[in-house]
Motif scaffolding. Sequence first.
Motif, PDB file in Angstrom:
ATOM      1  N   LYS A  64       0.860  -1.183   0.000  1.00  0.00           N
ATOM      2  CA  LYS A  64       0.000   0.000   0.000  1.00  0.00           C
ATOM      3  C   LYS A  64       0.899   1.236   0.000  1.00  0.00           C
ATOM      4  CE  LYS A  64      -3.726   0.069   2.569  1.00  0.00           C
ATOM      5  NZ  LYS A  64      -4.635  -0.024   3.728  1.00  0.00           N
ATOM      6  N   HIS A  65       0.403   2.302  -0.592  1.00  0.00           N
ATOM      7  CA  HIS A  65       1.209   3.520  -0.654  1.00  0.00           C
ATOM      8  C   HIS A  65       1.302   4.161   0.724  1.00  0.00           C
ATOM      9  CE1 HIS A  65       2.951   7.254  -2.071  1.00  0.00           C
ATOM     10  NE2 HIS A  65       3.087   6.690  -3.263  1.00  0.00           N
ATOM     11  N   SER A  66       2.465   4.692   1.032  1.00  0.00           N
ATOM     12  CA  SER A  66       2.645   5.392   2.300  1.00  0.00           C
ATOM     13  C   SER A  66       1.741   6.611   2.354  1.00  0.00           C
ATOM     14  CB  SER A  66       4.104   5.793   2.490  1.00  0.00           C
ATOM     15  OG  SER A  66       4.538   6.608   1.415  1.00  0.00           O
ATOM     16  N   GLY A  67       1.434   7.031   3.571  1.00  0.00           N
ATOM     17  CA  GLY A  67       0.553   8.172   3.765  1.00  0.00           C
ATOM     18  C   GLY A  67      -0.136   8.086   5.109  1.00  0.00           C
ATOM     19  N   ILE A  68      -1.119   8.934   5.341  1.00  0.00           N
ATOM     20  CA  ILE A  68      -1.871   8.937   6.594  1.00  0.00           C
ATOM     21  C   ILE A  68      -3.360   9.009   6.254  1.00  0.00           C
ATOM     22  CG2 ILE A  68      -2.247  10.062   8.816  1.00  0.00           C
ATOM     23  CD1 ILE A  68       0.528  11.228   8.661  1.00  0.00           C
ATOM     24  N   ASN A  69      -4.132   8.083   6.808  1.00  0.00           N
ATOM     25  CA  ASN A  69      -5.559   8.019   6.539  1.00  0.00           C
ATOM     26  C   ASN A  69      -6.318   7.747   7.835  1.00  0.00           C
ATOM     27  OD1 ASN A  69      -5.196   7.968   3.510  1.00  0.00           O
ATOM     28  ND2 ASN A  69      -4.179   6.044   4.056  1.00  0.00           N
TER      29      ASN A  69
END
Length: 616
Positions: A64-69
């Motif tokens: 999964k792509h890095s990031g904040i959700n």
Amino acid sequence: MNYRQLTQEEIQVLEQNVCWAEDWSRVLVAEKFRPYNFHRVIFYGDIRLGSFEKKVEVSKGFMKHSGINDATLRNVTVGNDCLIEKIGNFINNYTIGDDCYISNISTIETTEGATYGAGSTISVLNEMGDGNITLFRELNSQLAAFMVKYSQDKELTRRLHQLIDDEVRISTPDRGIIGNNVKIINTKEITNTVIKGDCEINGAARLSESTILSSEDASVYIGTGVICENSIICDGCSINNSVKMQDCFVGEACQITNGFTAEASLFFANSFMANGEACAAFCGPFSASHHKSSLLIGGQFSFYNAGSNTNFSNHAYKMGPLHWGTLERGTKTASGSYILMPATIGAFSVCMGKLMHHPDTRCLPFSYLIAYGETMYLVPGRNITTVGLYRDIKKWPKRDKRSKQSKKSIINFDWLSPFTVGEVLQGIKILENLRAASGDNVTTYNFHEYVINASSLQKGLKYYDIALRIYMGAVLKRAQKEGFFGKPTSEIGKGEWCDLSGLLLPASEEQRLINDIKEGSIENISQVLDRFEDINRNYSDFRWAWSYQLILDYYHLDQLDEAACERIREDYVRARRAWIAEIRKDADKEFSMGDVEREVYEDFLSKLDHEIDYEN
């Protein structure tokens, strides 16, 4: 990392992705920051964000792509290429490193006055006593044993606590830290906890006021249902399956699992605990407990396998791969007799005085104590020639699972050393005095409340002498190879020796350390730990100083010459062959009883056949 303000375009993208900030000017980002992988994120206070360009493997083959959700952050720094999602409550006052995966978490928070498990004092050996061990990150088995041994020395204790408090004050971070490459998933609560890099936490219930000292070459795993409070967990550990732990220190490469509960206890290198319970226990290196009915309370253990009151197993086993070793404090056999086996394994001599009431019995090492009715029979030196001890000598070094970079506790694996051979010498003296007092024409000898059969006394003297000659020959051989053969250049090591939970050292060096701490010449706790390392580095020199005099006394020599060395070498070879022959008899006896498969038996004999390879 250099940070910058968000641009208006970036703020607009974030808001379009249902992100909100209490004050966008307090959200600073890395130069390469891109806002597209943030969804439903709420920012409070001071926020620092790295770049999010890589993908994160959340399961084998699933990227999964890095990031904040779906997260709420307050006063949080997040490093590069992290994936943070499904934070049910919030992350508050934390610094998160690079390449982390944090998902399905309730709360991660640092509150005011956090200690991260360091600085508190617990009481081991006496669950109701005053505190005698101060927990901190660099604690090892030597320092812990030292603190326990001299807990009644008020000035020494005061000074040690001061040094440790100084170390804790300097090393305590302002807020919680999660290192690089950390995976935290499906976990409810993490409060006031430092988590070093390359750690995995999966399904834990609560981590509070704790420090997890994971590293790249010795990662830590915290698993399902674990509750850990006010504790420190070192490199290479595994804590899993509903373990409950409070006020504990867990040393390198330990495993604690299957509902084990622990309070105010210490577990050092390579210990294994499952199912049972520990309270105020000092579990030195290679301590093990497997059974639900086992309670380790108020005791000091090392190289120890705790049996069960319900399994009736006889751990005076031989060739079979039974648990961790022959060392049992008390085992009840099917016949109803109790066998007590204070075997010396590695550096840890569990002599009789540590197990029984009378202090003089501590000088009969490697012995069995067998009860028939009201009579206690002592069999001196018997365990020297058992298959079990032979296997233990070979296996313990192989079972050290610590990485080279994470070996805080010192473990000396010598089964014959100035410490243990000193006990052997005392054992010989006791047996010879018994024989001199009662004569040779008796069937039994009385030693305090114990009975020694005449045949057992004779064999005990024989076995002790075998051990002496093996030791002297081996030490002489090492001295010649290491280049300090001849009269010792130092007096250090000539007197009594001690065992500080794995470190073998002259009593004079231990006393010198005490004096230096009290006098203030040692300025910080790191210097105390360095002193232990320095003593261990000089072990060979100290051992030779002790052994040189032993050799002269045993052989009635004024000095060592080539003829004497050749005689010692020949005695060494004969003693080793006699030792192996006795072990072979023990193996034959067990095989004849039908307890061992032929393949195991023959494999063991093959190993004995190769012992001649070590004679030169």
